[in-house]
Design a protein around this motif. Structure first.
Motif, short mmCIF file in Angstrom:
data_model
loop_
_atom_site.label_atom_id
_atom_site.label_comp_id
_atom_site.label_asym_id
_atom_site.label_seq_id
_atom_site.Cartn_x
_atom_site.Cartn_y
_atom_site.Cartn_z
N PHE A 40 0.78 -1.09 0.15
CA PHE A 40 0.05 -0.03 -0.09
C PHE A 40 0.89 1.22 0.02
O PHE A 40 0.55 2.13 -0.83
N THR A 41 1.96 1.31 0.77
CA THR A 41 2.76 2.53 0.85
C THR A 41 3.52 2.72 -0.45
O THR A 41 4.06 3.89 -0.65
N ALA A 43 2.31 2.21 -3.52
CA ALA A 43 1.38 2.50 -4.64
C ALA A 43 1.13 4.10 -4.67
O ALA A 43 1.10 4.71 -3.46
N GLU A 45 -0.26 7.46 -4.38
CA GLU A 45 -1.37 8.05 -3.72
C GLU A 45 -2.49 8.44 -4.86
O GLU A 45 -2.32 8.78 -5.77
N SER A 47 -4.26 6.41 -6.76
CA SER A 47 -4.54 5.42 -7.64
C SER A 47 -5.37 4.16 -7.35
O SER A 47 -5.53 4.09 -6.20
N SER A 50 -3.50 1.78 -5.02
CA SER A 50 -3.53 2.25 -3.59
C SER A 50 -4.63 1.80 -2.95
O SER A 50 -5.01 1.28 -1.89
N TRP A 53 -4.90 -1.93 -2.51
CA TRP A 53 -4.25 -2.58 -1.43
C TRP A 53 -4.78 -2.23 0.07
O TRP A 53 -4.59 -2.67 1.01
N ALA A 54 -5.15 -0.70 0.01
CA ALA A 54 -5.80 -0.37 1.26
C ALA A 54 -7.24 -1.39 1.52
O ALA A 54 -7.42 -1.64 2.80
#
Length: 123
Positions: A40-41, A43, A45, A47, A50, A53-54
């Protein structure tokens, strides 16, 4: 490994689980959470990656909480204690100590009211 053993380990509440199985299953859950958070970190911001993954992180968090309770209950059963004490795994600062104690405290050598042997559901 018998069919359904992994599902029982992470989602079942009956039976007993050994110190080693409890530790390894707990570490697997932590590593999976760290990996998803890491991705996540990375990816960009805002997108789509992102967001994906979140979503995976929060879904895994829910599954991990449920699995942690199931593992804690079975670990407590291994030394003859009721599973309600597994709530100690969710008290800040106490949770780390509770995890360490559950990893180190030996289980009952023979059968107890929660099962005949470790690492198996109650028959």
């Amino acid at each position: 490994m018998p069919k359904g053993q992994m599902a029982w380990l992470f989602f079942g509440f009956s039976g007993r689980v050994s110190r080693a199985a409890f530790f390894l299953a707990g570490m697997l859950l932590i590593v999976l959470q760290i990996f998803v958070l890491y991705r996540f970190t990375l990816a960009p911001e805002g997108s789509g990656a992102s967001g994906l993954w979140a979503l995976l992180f929060w879904g895994l968090a829910v599954v991990s909480v449920f699995s942690s309770v199931a593992l804690g209950v079975k670990r407590l059963h291994d030394f003859g204690k009721p599973g309600i004490f597994a709530v100690s795994l969710f008290i800040p600062m106490v949770s780390i100590l509770a995890f360490i104690v559950l990893c180190l405290y030996p289980g009952d050598a023979g059968a107890n009211e929660y099962g005949d042997r470790t690492n198996a559901p109650k028959q």
